[in-house]
Write an enzyme that holds these catalytic residues in place. Structure first.
Site, mmCIF file in Angstrom:
data_model
loop_
_atom_site.group_PDB
_atom_site.id
_atom_site.type_symbol
_atom_site.label_atom_id
_atom_site.label_comp_id
_atom_site.label_asym_id
_atom_site.label_seq_id
_atom_site.Cartn_x
_atom_site.Cartn_y
_atom_site.Cartn_z
ATOM 1 N N LEU A 51 0.829 -1.210 0.000
ATOM 2 C CA LEU A 51 0.000 0.000 0.000
ATOM 3 C C LEU A 51 0.861 1.255 0.000
ATOM 4 O O LEU A 51 1.637 1.473 0.930
ATOM 5 C CB LEU A 51 -0.914 0.013 1.228
ATOM 6 C CG LEU A 51 -1.915 -1.138 1.330
ATOM 7 C CD1 LEU A 51 -2.485 -1.218 2.743
ATOM 8 C CD2 LEU A 51 -3.021 -0.953 0.321
ATOM 9 N N THR A 52 0.720 2.053 -1.039
ATOM 10 C CA THR A 52 1.427 3.321 -1.077
ATOM 11 C C THR A 52 0.964 4.193 0.080
ATOM 12 O O THR A 52 -0.223 4.427 0.259
ATOM 13 C CB THR A 52 1.162 4.045 -2.414
ATOM 14 O OG1 THR A 52 1.625 3.220 -3.480
ATOM 15 C CG2 THR A 52 1.871 5.381 -2.460
ATOM 16 N N HIS A 84 -4.297 -8.505 -9.975
ATOM 17 C CA HIS A 84 -5.315 -7.485 -9.702
ATOM 18 C C HIS A 84 -6.241 -7.474 -10.909
ATOM 19 O O HIS A 84 -5.804 -7.196 -12.015
ATOM 20 C CB HIS A 84 -4.651 -6.125 -9.509
ATOM 21 C CG HIS A 84 -5.603 -5.040 -9.115
ATOM 22 N ND1 HIS A 84 -5.188 -3.888 -8.486
ATOM 23 C CD2 HIS A 84 -6.950 -4.924 -9.239
ATOM 24 C CE1 HIS A 84 -6.238 -3.102 -8.253
ATOM 25 N NE2 HIS A 84 -7.306 -3.727 -8.708
ATOM 26 N N LYS A 143 3.404 -9.248 -9.114
ATOM 27 C CA LYS A 143 2.050 -8.699 -9.009
ATOM 28 C C LYS A 143 1.709 -7.985 -10.310
ATOM 29 O O LYS A 143 2.448 -7.098 -10.742
ATOM 30 C CB LYS A 143 1.932 -7.732 -7.828
ATOM 31 C CG LYS A 143 0.498 -7.278 -7.548
ATOM 32 C CD LYS A 143 0.426 -6.460 -6.263
ATOM 33 C CE LYS A 143 -1.026 -6.175 -5.879
ATOM 34 N NZ LYS A 143 -1.685 -5.227 -6.789
ATOM 35 N N CYS A 176 1.353 -1.352 -10.832
ATOM 36 C CA CYS A 176 1.133 0.041 -10.451
ATOM 37 C C CYS A 176 0.764 0.876 -11.676
ATOM 38 O O CYS A 176 1.533 0.942 -12.642
ATOM 39 C CB CYS A 176 2.373 0.608 -9.786
ATOM 40 S SG CYS A 176 2.152 2.320 -9.228
ATOM 41 N N ASP A 231 -11.411 -5.345 -4.680
ATOM 42 C CA ASP A 231 -12.786 -5.097 -4.198
ATOM 43 C C ASP A 231 -13.213 -5.924 -2.996
ATOM 44 O O ASP A 231 -14.382 -6.303 -2.902
ATOM 45 C CB ASP A 231 -13.796 -5.328 -5.334
ATOM 46 C CG ASP A 231 -13.602 -4.391 -6.506
ATOM 47 O OD1 ASP A 231 -13.037 -3.304 -6.298
ATOM 48 O OD2 ASP A 231 -13.997 -4.749 -7.628
ATOM 49 N N ASN A 261 -6.788 -10.251 -6.264
ATOM 50 C CA ASN A 261 -6.831 -8.925 -5.669
ATOM 51 C C ASN A 261 -7.921 -8.075 -6.331
ATOM 52 O O ASN A 261 -8.019 -8.039 -7.552
ATOM 53 C CB ASN A 261 -5.455 -8.257 -5.839
ATOM 54 C CG ASN A 261 -5.377 -6.861 -5.273
ATOM 55 O OD1 ASN A 261 -4.669 -6.021 -5.807
ATOM 56 N ND2 ASN A 261 -6.085 -6.587 -4.197
ATOM 57 N N GLN A 293 8.224 -5.283 -1.966
ATOM 58 C CA GLN A 293 7.851 -5.112 -3.372
ATOM 59 C C GLN A 293 8.721 -4.030 -4.007
ATOM 60 O O GLN A 293 8.910 -2.955 -3.429
ATOM 61 C CB GLN A 293 6.382 -4.720 -3.528
ATOM 62 C CG GLN A 293 5.965 -4.703 -4.989
ATOM 63 C CD GLN A 293 4.545 -4.201 -5.204
ATOM 64 O OE1 GLN A 293 4.276 -3.023 -4.998
ATOM 65 N NE2 GLN A 293 3.655 -5.086 -5.621
#
Length: 449
Positions: free
Chosen positions: A66-67, A222, A192, A152, A258, A256, A122
């Site tokens: 998480l950024t 994702h 990812k 990203c 929702d 990944n 990561q």
């Protein structure tokens, strides 16, 4: 005789002093040896590829990278709530290796909390040599594995040829992953990804196969394209297709997108066949979601419970950054920001929301949620669910300065009935109407992360 006695005494004292110094030296040596052994044991937390695969298959949910949100104090808190596998915030490999003032924050992201059972770093890179150096630094800092970010979508990454753009060239990505796997062996490498550039350029199938051929330990998918960012619903049907390909390589897939409740996590896992699900924004909204997933229950912490949880995070930041003015400045880069997610918490029992979640993710259903839960809120609940930045700053200051839970609770209740709170809420409502007259300020979408 007196002179002889004094001389003997001096010799005895000298002998004892030397003995004491030798003893102190031995103690210091042993402490250093123990420290080295502990450091080695920390590095030894790294696992093999097969061991990491087994760990992934044993998890219901893992914490996403998480950024900003993936800071060490937050990860430590979710680990206390049962997150046994956690990703650190994404690191730009090139910046980390520059060894200047800009690399300091990147180096800090290599460090796991003392209670993280299986921590991975990561990185964003497009070069094998750079990625191997980052991986070795991560291993030395205590990471169990390294993850390559190919998901990203932000311009800061994509303009450098990093993140989600790597998915557009599967063959090139395979060479990169192969080089990382070989260069870091036996440290596992995971990847990812997103599904593609846009709906017309889905490359997920080729990319998953490329990762399998390259020897990746796992792939996290994702279920959105780079273009979608966080809009629309994640495509779990596509994730199911990724699982079918990954099975050919005995490579687990982490799904990944929702997830805000344990029943959504279970449904998506059953629908797609993934080994585990990854939770990002859902964890920022309610850090206890990992305990919910483990116990398959919906928790309903009271306002008092939540304030104590937020104070736990604050205390973690004080321990990590320091309990002085400088530490507070560092902590306040994160703490008020966390309230922009904490304020979105709503109790979502399955008897009221399971049916709706089958057709649309709850994390994107704030209007429906507010309609179902429409009722007169207590002042303290209105405070905790406020989206006003002034409120978030005020709550952060209270938590930082409070010497006990009781003091924090008292000040929160006072704030909830203050003129300042009413002014901040009015200001928020007026600004929201000016920005979008058709949308009421109370129905802003949960999907802002």
């Amino acid at each position: 005789m007196l002179a002889t006695y004094c001389g003997n005494s001096r010799n005895l004292l000298r002998t004892r002093s030397i003995g004491i110094l030798l003893l102190i030296g031995m103690v210091l040596f042993l402490r250093k040896a123990v420290s080295v052994q502990q450091g080695a044991a920390k590095v030894a937390l790294s696992v093999s590829r097969d061991e990491l695969r087994a760990i992934i298959r044993g998890q219901r949910a893992v914490l996403a990278p998480l950024t900003r949100g993936g800071n060490l104090p937050f990860r430590k808190m979710v680990a206390n709530f049962g997150a046994n596998m956690t990703y650190g915030e994404m690191i730009f490999g090139k910046i980390l290796l520059r060894n200047d003032k800009y690399s300091v924050p990147e180096r800090a992201r290599l460090r796991p909390a003392d209670n993280e059972k299986c921590f991975g770093v990561q990185m964003a890179t497009k070069r094998i040599d750079e990625g191997v150096k980052v991986g070795l630094m991560a291993k030395e800092a205590g990471a169990a594995w390294i993850d390559l970010n190919c998901g990203c979508p932000i311009y800061e990454a994509t303009r450098r040829g990093l993140g989600a753009v790597l998915v557009q060239k599967p063959a090139k990505l395979q060479r990169l992953v192969t080089g990382l796997v070989q260069g870091l062996d036996p440290m596992p490498v995971t990847v990812k990804i997103r599904t593609g550039k846009d709906d017309d350029h889905i490359r997920m199938h080729e990319v998953v196969r490329a990762c399998g051929e390259a020897g990746a330990a796992a792939v996290c998918v994702h279920g959105r394209t780079m273009q979608q960012r966080y809009s629309k619903s994640a495509n779990w049907t596509l994730i199911r297709e990724a699982v079918e390909i990954a099975d050919e390589y005995n490579m687990p897939v982490i799904g990944n997108g929702d997830i805000l409740t344990h029943y959504e996590a279970t449904r998506f896992q059953e629908l797609s066949g993934v080994s585990s699900v990854m939770i990002g924004r859902g964890a920022l909204i309610k850090p206890w979601i990992f305990e919910e997933c483990k116990r398959q229950i919906t928790l309903d912490p009271t306002p008092e419970d939540r304030i104590k949880i937020y104070r736990e995070l604050t205390q973690g930041m004080k321990d990590h950054f320091g309990d002085d003015a400088r530490g507070k400045r560092k902590g306040f880069y994160f703490l008020p920001w966390h309230f922009s997610f904490f304020c979105r918490y709503r109790h979502l029992p399955p008897d009221k929301f399971l049916e709706h979640s089958l057709s649309h993710p709850l994390i994107q259903s704030s209007r429906i949620i507010e309609n179902v839960l429409a009722s007169e809120r207590e002042p303290i609940e209105s405070l905790l669910t406020s989206e006003a930045k002034g409120v978030h700053e005020a709550m952060a200051h209270i938590l930082w300065d409070a010497s006990s839970d009781e003091e924090a609770l008292d000040k929160f209740y006072r704030l909830s009935e203050s003129d300042d709170f009413r002014d901040w809420e009015l200001e928020l409502k007026l600004s929201s109407r000016q920005e979008n007259p058709a949308v009421d300020s109370g129905s802003s979408d949960l999907n802002r992360g």
